[in-house]
Design a protein around this motif. Structure first.
Motif, PDB file in Angstrom:
ATOM      1  N   TYR A 275       0.850  -1.185   0.000  1.00 21.68           N
ATOM      2  CA  TYR A 275       0.000   0.000   0.000  1.00 21.68           C
ATOM      3  C   TYR A 275       0.884   1.232   0.000  1.00 21.68           C
ATOM      4  O   TYR A 275       1.774   1.363   0.820  1.00 21.68           O
TER       5      TYR A 275
ATOM      6  N   THR B  94      -1.461   5.120  11.537  1.00 22.55           N
ATOM      7  CA  THR B  94      -0.445   4.912  10.511  1.00 22.55           C
ATOM      8  C   THR B  94       0.874   5.569  10.879  1.00 22.55           C
ATOM      9  O   THR B  94       1.944   4.955  10.777  1.00 22.55           O
TER      10      THR B  94
ATOM     11  N   ALA C  77     -11.010  -2.873  13.362  1.00 21.69           N
ATOM     12  CA  ALA C  77     -10.705  -3.032  11.937  1.00 21.69           C
ATOM     13  C   ALA C  77     -10.148  -1.744  11.355  1.00 21.69           C
ATOM     14  O   ALA C  77      -9.178  -1.770  10.575  1.00 21.69           O
ATOM     15  N   ALA C  78     -10.739  -0.617  11.710  1.00 22.86           N
ATOM     16  CA  ALA C  78     -10.274   0.662  11.163  1.00 22.86           C
ATOM     17  C   ALA C  78      -8.845   0.956  11.605  1.00 22.86           C
ATOM     18  O   ALA C  78      -7.988   1.334  10.789  1.00 22.86           O
TER      19      ALA C  78
ATOM     20  N   ALA D  40      -6.226  -1.618  10.096  1.00 22.81           N
ATOM     21  CA  ALA D  40      -5.856  -1.325   8.712  1.00 22.81           C
ATOM     22  C   ALA D  40      -4.871  -0.165   8.652  1.00 22.81           C
ATOM     23  O   ALA D  40      -3.927  -0.172   7.839  1.00 22.81           O
TER      24      ALA D  40
ATOM     25  N   VAL E 137      -1.379  -1.504   9.655  1.00 24.68           N
ATOM     26  CA  VAL E 137      -0.784  -2.312   8.592  1.00 24.68           C
ATOM     27  C   VAL E 137      -0.261  -1.419   7.476  1.00 24.68           C
ATOM     28  O   VAL E 137       0.824  -1.648   6.935  1.00 24.68           O
ATOM     29  N   ARG E 138      -1.002  -0.388   7.127  1.00 29.78           N
ATOM     30  CA  ARG E 138      -0.552   0.537   6.074  1.00 29.78           C
ATOM     31  C   ARG E 138       0.734   1.259   6.461  1.00 29.78           C
ATOM     32  O   ARG E 138       1.529   1.617   5.601  1.00 29.78           O
TER      33      ARG E 138
ATOM     34  N   LYS F 193      -9.189 -10.134   7.196  1.00 23.34           N
ATOM     35  CA  LYS F 193      -9.534  -9.800   5.812  1.00 23.34           C
ATOM     36  C   LYS F 193      -9.584  -8.292   5.593  1.00 23.34           C
ATOM     37  O   LYS F 193      -9.164  -7.791   4.549  1.00 23.34           O
ATOM     38  N   GLU F 194     -10.093  -7.558   6.575  1.00 22.63           N
ATOM     39  CA  GLU F 194     -10.264  -6.109   6.395  1.00 22.63           C
ATOM     40  C   GLU F 194      -9.000  -5.307   6.691  1.00 22.63           C
ATOM     41  O   GLU F 194      -8.916  -4.139   6.322  1.00 22.63           O
ATOM     42  N   THR F 195      -8.028  -5.921   7.349  1.00 23.02           N
ATOM     43  CA  THR F 195      -6.840  -5.159   7.751  1.00 23.02           C
ATOM     44  C   THR F 195      -5.545  -5.623   7.106  1.00 23.02           C
ATOM     45  O   THR F 195      -4.625  -4.836   6.939  1.00 23.02           O
ATOM     46  N   GLY F 196      -5.439  -6.890   6.800  1.00 17.52           N
ATOM     47  CA  GLY F 196      -4.162  -7.426   6.340  1.00 17.52           C
ATOM     48  C   GLY F 196      -3.235  -7.803   7.471  1.00 17.52           C
ATOM     49  O   GLY F 196      -2.061  -8.128   7.235  1.00 17.52           O
TER      50      GLY F 196
END
Length: 285
Positions: A4, A45, A83-84, A87, A90-91, A123-126
């Motif tokens: 990403y 992030t 989840a938010a 993600a 992970v990014r 699945k939603e975050t990686g």
């Protein structure tokens, strides 16, 4: 490697992926008895970017309840919140293994409920793994998840999601009965297949005993230096809060430094010293 990227022309958060593999579950398992594992919490992030080069694992902790949202406990945290933030972490990372806390009420009812919740998070975050609280009662759920391809980190001792049952945040393992239960719970979770075990708020001799008896690495928080790694809430160790648990060492005083910077900014604004010539756009000739 990061999959990403963000447009550097429009975003402050601009990951610059380095060609390297993330820390894997087998790599964590191999650290048992070796170089201590470094874990910290991450919720955004930018913080993930700053911590990633130094950490083996980043935990998207349900402690975001208090740290980010100002909630009184972790109990109100939802899957959507995890989840938010998962993600986002992970990014912002490319090296550390990212694990996400399972919120209270999303895994306790049955192994099937746990699988649905964990699968959604991954699945939603990686992210690579989930963490769940509980002892021997949760061992079948841990095994169920692992048999279906979801790596699990266990969590015993002071389990914040059970604060209403525990009645407080005091250290665990002071009685013989509690010691025996902590050891039995830890062994059950490890034997169910957890690849790491967080031991929180447990008296030091018991944490050391658990570390010796389980095959997976233990990660202490208010436990023992003999654990195979350590984790803290990042905002606690950075000194962003005045009140922190006994087991926290403040490695900085960011609260004081932020306050001083904002005080200087406010003074400059009020005196019209800011913005100065370097911060304004001159008309073109």
């Amino acid at each position: 490697m990061s999959t990403y990227t963000l447009d550097s022309a429009t975003s402050r958060a601009t990951p610059t992926p380095t060609p390297t593999k993330r820390v894997t579950v087998p790599a964590v398992l191999k650290r048992k008895g070796g170089e201590p594992l470094v874990m910290l919490t991450a919720y955004t992030t930018r913080m993930a970017q700053l911590m990633d080069p130094h950490c083996d694992m980043l935990l998207v902790g349900d402690s975001l309840a208090q740290v980010i949202y100002g909630l009184p406990s972790t109990v109100p945290v939802t899957l959507e919140m995890m989840a938010a933030h998962g993600a986002a972490v992970v990014r912002g990372s490319y090296r550390a293994l990212v694990a996400i806390d399972m919120p209270f009420g999303t895994y306790e009812a049955s192994p099937e409920q746990a699988f649905a919740s964990a699968a959604r998070l991954l699945k939603e975050t990686g992210a690579a793994a989930v963490k769940l609280e509980g002892g021997a009662a949760m061992a079948p759920t841990v095994r169920f998840l692992i048999e279906r391809g979801i790596p699990v980190i266990g969590h015993v001792g002071l389990t914040p999601q059970a604060i209403n049952v525990l009645g407080g945040y005091g250290a665990r393992g002071r009685s013989d009965a509690e010691r025996a239960k902590l050891v039995a719970d830890s062994v059950a979770i490890a034997e169910a297949g957890a690849f790491a075990l967080v031991i929180e708020g447990v008296v030091e001799p018991i944490a050391a005993e658990i570390t010796q008896k389980v095959a997976c690495p233990t990660i202490g928080i208010g436990a023992s230096t003999t654990c195979d790694g350590q984790v803290l809430v990042t905002e606690d160790m950075l000194g962003l809060f005045e009140r922190t648990p006994k087991f926290v060492k403040k490695f900085d005083d960011l609260a004081g430094r932020i306050s001083a910077a904002v005080e200087t900014y406010a003074a400059d604004v009020r005196s019209r010293a800011f913005p100065g010539p370097d911060q304004v756009y001159a008309a073109r000739d």
